[in-house]
Design an enzyme around this catalytic site. Structure first.
Site, mmCIF file in Angstrom:
data_model
loop_
_atom_site.group_PDB
_atom_site.id
_atom_site.type_symbol
_atom_site.label_atom_id
_atom_site.label_comp_id
_atom_site.label_asym_id
_atom_site.label_seq_id
_atom_site.Cartn_x
_atom_site.Cartn_y
_atom_site.Cartn_z
ATOM 1 N N HIS A 162 0.952 3.533 -10.626
ATOM 2 C CA HIS A 162 -0.157 3.877 -9.727
ATOM 3 C C HIS A 162 0.386 4.637 -8.510
ATOM 4 C CE1 HIS A 162 -3.427 3.186 -6.899
ATOM 5 N NE2 HIS A 162 -4.067 2.340 -7.673
ATOM 6 N N ARG B 231 0.845 -1.204 0.000
ATOM 7 C CA ARG B 231 0.000 0.000 0.000
ATOM 8 C C ARG B 231 0.878 1.252 0.000
ATOM 9 N NH1 ARG B 231 -4.279 0.190 -1.997
ATOM 10 N NH2 ARG B 231 -5.126 -1.491 -0.716
ATOM 11 N N GLU C 36 -2.175 8.718 -11.321
ATOM 12 C CA GLU C 36 -1.598 7.561 -11.999
ATOM 13 C C GLU C 36 -1.463 7.838 -13.490
ATOM 14 O OE1 GLU C 36 -4.063 4.170 -10.880
ATOM 15 O OE2 GLU C 36 -4.760 5.306 -9.160
HETATM 16 C C1 BG6 Z 1 -7.250 2.727 -8.392
HETATM 17 C C2 BG6 Z 1 -8.580 2.237 -8.861
HETATM 18 O O1 BG6 Z 1 -6.405 2.874 -9.495
HETATM 19 O O2 BG6 Z 1 -6.681 1.784 -7.496
HETATM 20 C C3 BG6 Z 1 -9.474 2.030 -7.647
HETATM 21 O O3 BG6 Z 1 -9.140 3.170 -9.772
HETATM 22 C C4 BG6 Z 1 -8.798 1.077 -6.645
HETATM 23 O O4 BG6 Z 1 -10.730 1.536 -8.064
HETATM 24 C C5 BG6 Z 1 -7.423 1.606 -6.316
HETATM 25 O O5 BG6 Z 1 -9.587 0.975 -5.475
HETATM 26 C C6 BG6 Z 1 -6.619 0.740 -5.344
HETATM 27 O O6 BG6 Z 1 -6.516 -0.544 -5.806
HETATM 28 P P1 BG6 Z 1 -5.844 -1.685 -4.952
HETATM 29 O O7 BG6 Z 1 -6.115 -2.946 -5.730
HETATM 30 O O8 BG6 Z 1 -4.381 -1.353 -4.879
HETATM 31 O O9 BG6 Z 1 -6.489 -1.659 -3.602
#
Ligand code: BG6
Length: 302
Positions: free
Chosen positions: A171, A75, A274
């Site tokens: 991301h 995260r 992103e």
């Molecule tokens: C974003 C998406 O890019 O990533 C969201 O648009 C998503 O919908 C978020 O909740 C986090 O994703 P993850 O899989 O890392 O929890």
């Protein structure tokens, strides 16, 4: 090869780049040069944090509760979404945002650039499971340059006989003073898909500001974005190349609580901007060709 000692012997750079086991089975490259500090997890080819030395606070945010564990995504930092973005188009059981962020990557090169930045190159290591989900002859490489700016290139080579289509994103979670105070500039007039309003298509007017969960895919935009942050008194510039979508995401309180790995009020201190190729903007890579998505991040004091 994921043994820190061997990696240090082969790819370490004295006083600037070293490898360590940060958790069982998880190796992290630590970079500390005259311009910046950064950590890069070999699992996922994942930049976990980056702080240019001109800044008191990191520019790339890592959750204080980020878990480092085999096959789990981290995260914060810069998760690599590849070879699809979001849910898989046909297979609901396949991992969201692809598999690149949860598999080991191999170090293939390190070095120092003339600018003083430190360079590391990683290549995704396919396995039986990834081949089953992605039965294409391909190579996925990430090149990271850690300096006063952070440059990342995600390179996809089609080594097969047929074209394939990829979705992808860097991301990135950016560290901000408070989500309610920042503005993201650069998307005025852009069409976007609003994922928190039934996927409705809308048009951005002015800067993006935040007062609740926000999850948007801006389409057909190659523009540089800027995060203006009055609390941390800085502006973060996000330049990109080979990317036609920009995704803006913040979970806000309720969703962050459910996700459980943001830490107390962690969601207030981050925003994801992103650089992506998603939805209408997925990329067809013809046989024998290469596609590169590249970004450069820079912090400027206001
Ligand atoms: C974003 C998406 O890019 O990533 C969201 O648009 C998503 O919908 C978020 O909740 C986090 O994703 P993850 O899989 O890392 O929890």
């Amino acid at each position: 090869m994921h043994d820190p000692q061997t990696l240090n012997e082969r790819f370490g750079i004295a006083g600037k780049l070293s490898f360590r086991e940060a958790a069982a089975g998880i190796v992290v490259a630590e970079i500390d040069n005259a311009q910046a500090v950064a950590s890069i997890c070999l699992q996922g080819g994942h930049v976990m944090s980056w702080r240019p030395k001109s800044q008191a606070e990191p520019v790339v945010w890592l959750s204080p509760l980020a878990k480092l564990a085999p096959s789990k995504s981290i995260r914060g930092g810069v998760p690599v979404c590849w070879p699809w973005f979001g849910p898989h188009a046909k297979e609901s059981g396949y991992p969201g945002h692809g598999f690149a962020r949860t598999v080991p990557w191999n170090v293939t090169a390190t070095g120092s650039a003339e600018s003083g930045a430190t360079r590391i190159v990683l290549e995704l290591e396919p396995n039986e499971q990834t081949r089953a989900m992605w039965p294409h002859e391909s190579r996925c490489v990430i090149e990271i340059l850690v300096g006063e700016t952070l440059k990342i290139s995600l390179v996809t080579d089609n080594l097969g006989e047929d074209a394939f289509v990829i979705g992808e994103a860097l991301h990135t979670y950016f560290r901000i003073g408070d989500i309610a105070d920042v503005r993201v500039l650069g998307l005025d007039g852009c069409a976007f898909v609003d994922k928190v309003d039934d996927g409705k298509r809308k048009t951005q007017e002015g800067a993006v500001t935040f007062d609740g969960e926000t999850d948007r895919v801006y389409l057909d935009t190659t523009a540089e974005c800027t995060i203006e942050d009055p609390r941390l008194k800085r502006r973060i510039r996000i330049a990109k190349d080979g990317s036609a979508s920009t995704v803006i995401w913040t979970p806000w309180a309720e969703k962050a609580d459910k996700m459980g790995d943001f830490g107390p009020d962690g969601w207030r201190a981050m925003v994801c901007v992103e650089s992506a190729n998603a939805l209408d903007d997925v990329v067809k890579v013809p046989a024998g060709e290469r596609h590169t998505l590249a970004v450069e991040y820079r912090a400027e004091t206001l």
